[in-house]
Motif scaffolding. Structure first.
Motif, mmCIF file in Angstrom:
data_model
loop_
_atom_site.group_PDB
_atom_site.id
_atom_site.type_symbol
_atom_site.label_atom_id
_atom_site.label_comp_id
_atom_site.label_asym_id
_atom_site.label_seq_id
_atom_site.Cartn_x
_atom_site.Cartn_y
_atom_site.Cartn_z
ATOM 1 N N PHE A 1 0.834 -1.209 0.000
ATOM 2 C CA PHE A 1 0.000 0.000 0.000
ATOM 3 C C PHE A 1 0.866 1.256 0.000
ATOM 4 N N THR A 2 1.905 1.260 0.825
ATOM 5 C CA THR A 2 2.776 2.430 0.928
ATOM 6 C C THR A 2 3.494 2.692 -0.389
ATOM 7 N N VAL B 1 -9.472 8.969 -3.032
ATOM 8 C CA VAL B 1 -9.234 8.058 -4.160
ATOM 9 C C VAL B 1 -8.197 7.009 -3.766
ATOM 10 N N ARG B 2 -7.156 7.429 -3.066
ATOM 11 C CA ARG B 2 -6.141 6.465 -2.604
ATOM 12 C C ARG B 2 -6.755 5.458 -1.631
ATOM 13 N N VAL B 3 -7.612 5.934 -0.732
ATOM 14 C CA VAL B 3 -8.281 5.034 0.216
ATOM 15 C C VAL B 3 -9.139 4.031 -0.548
ATOM 16 N N ALA B 4 -9.906 4.507 -1.505
ATOM 17 C CA ALA B 4 -10.760 3.612 -2.301
ATOM 18 C C ALA B 4 -9.916 2.610 -3.090
ATOM 19 N N GLY B 5 -8.814 3.060 -3.656
ATOM 20 C CA GLY B 5 -7.935 2.165 -4.401
ATOM 21 C C GLY B 5 -7.332 1.092 -3.509
ATOM 22 N N MET B 6 -6.935 1.482 -2.301
ATOM 23 C CA MET B 6 -6.379 0.508 -1.368
ATOM 24 C C MET B 6 -7.440 -0.505 -0.942
ATOM 25 N N ALA B 7 -8.642 -0.014 -0.651
ATOM 26 C CA ALA B 7 -9.723 -0.920 -0.243
ATOM 27 C C ALA B 7 -10.072 -1.892 -1.371
ATOM 28 N N LYS C 1 -3.143 -1.233 8.625
ATOM 29 C CA LYS C 1 -2.029 -1.078 7.677
ATOM 30 C C LYS C 1 -2.353 -0.035 6.617
ATOM 31 N N ILE C 2 -3.601 -0.008 6.156
ATOM 32 C CA ILE C 2 -4.009 1.016 5.185
ATOM 33 C C ILE C 2 -3.850 2.402 5.798
ATOM 34 N N ALA C 3 -4.337 2.570 7.027
ATOM 35 C CA ALA C 3 -4.228 3.873 7.690
ATOM 36 C C ALA C 3 -2.760 4.281 7.859
ATOM 37 N N LEU C 4 -1.918 3.334 8.282
ATOM 38 C CA LEU C 4 -0.491 3.632 8.440
ATOM 39 C C LEU C 4 0.162 3.949 7.099
#
Length: 183
Positions: A44-45, A114-120, A165-168
């Protein structure tokens, strides 16, 4: 706007360093009822920092290094056998994570939601591919397994840690992005 076809030296260096980061994070095991690694955090990072295209290159390089026999997978695993084992689908699923993040970024831009949606979306695709792979390998080696049983073993214990992990990854990438864009 013409799309760049070749990677420059800086991009290749970022991809190589990112593949190394994914490898190091795969070796870090967090003890819990079901232990987990930091591989997904690194994926993700990396994809958030470098963008989907270069992030996909880094993930592909990581998988190629492992397939070639370098001990870059969790538990210092390596080789094609690790990729074709029961949890290999999750490693291959990292490519779907990177592709999803890239696709969402291209379609909707590069903003935080958008990054949050892409990660999810990427995490869901990784779960789906990895679980299907696990079920196929498990059925071949141990007999059939139901979807509910596979999800309870392979997905449910990891949902909360993966959300953390997404939040971090969002926090770390927000801090590091300005450093990567400096000349």
């Amino acid at each position: 706007m013409q799309m760049q076809k070749k990677l420059n030296v800086r991009q290749m260096t970022y991809a190589a360093l990112s593949a190394a980061l994914i490898a190091v994070c795969s070796w870090v095991t967090i003890p819990a009822a079901v232990p987990f690694t930091l591989q997904t955090f690194a994926v993700f990072t990396v994809c958030s920092l470098l963008g989907g295209k270069l992030g996909l290159c880094a993930v592909a390089l990581y998988m190629l290094l492992g397939a070639a026999g370098l001990p870059v997978f969790s538990g210092f695993g390596a080789g094609v056998g690790a990729l074709f084992g029961p949890t290999g689908g999750y490693i291959l699923g990292f490519a779907f994570t990177a592709l999803a993040m890239w696709g969402v970024q291209v379609k909707f831009g590069d903003r935080l939601p958008v990054r949050v949606a892409g990660m999810a979306l990427g995490l869901l695709l990784c779960y789906a591919f990895g679980t299907a792979w696990f079920m196929a390998v498990y059925a071949r080696t141990s007999g059939p397994i139901g979807l509910g049983a596979a999800l309870s073993m392979c997905v449910l214990p990891f949902i909360l840690p993966d959300c953390v992990k997404i939040a971090l990854a969002l926090f770390v990438s927000a801090r590091l992005r300005p450093l990567l864009t400096r000349k």
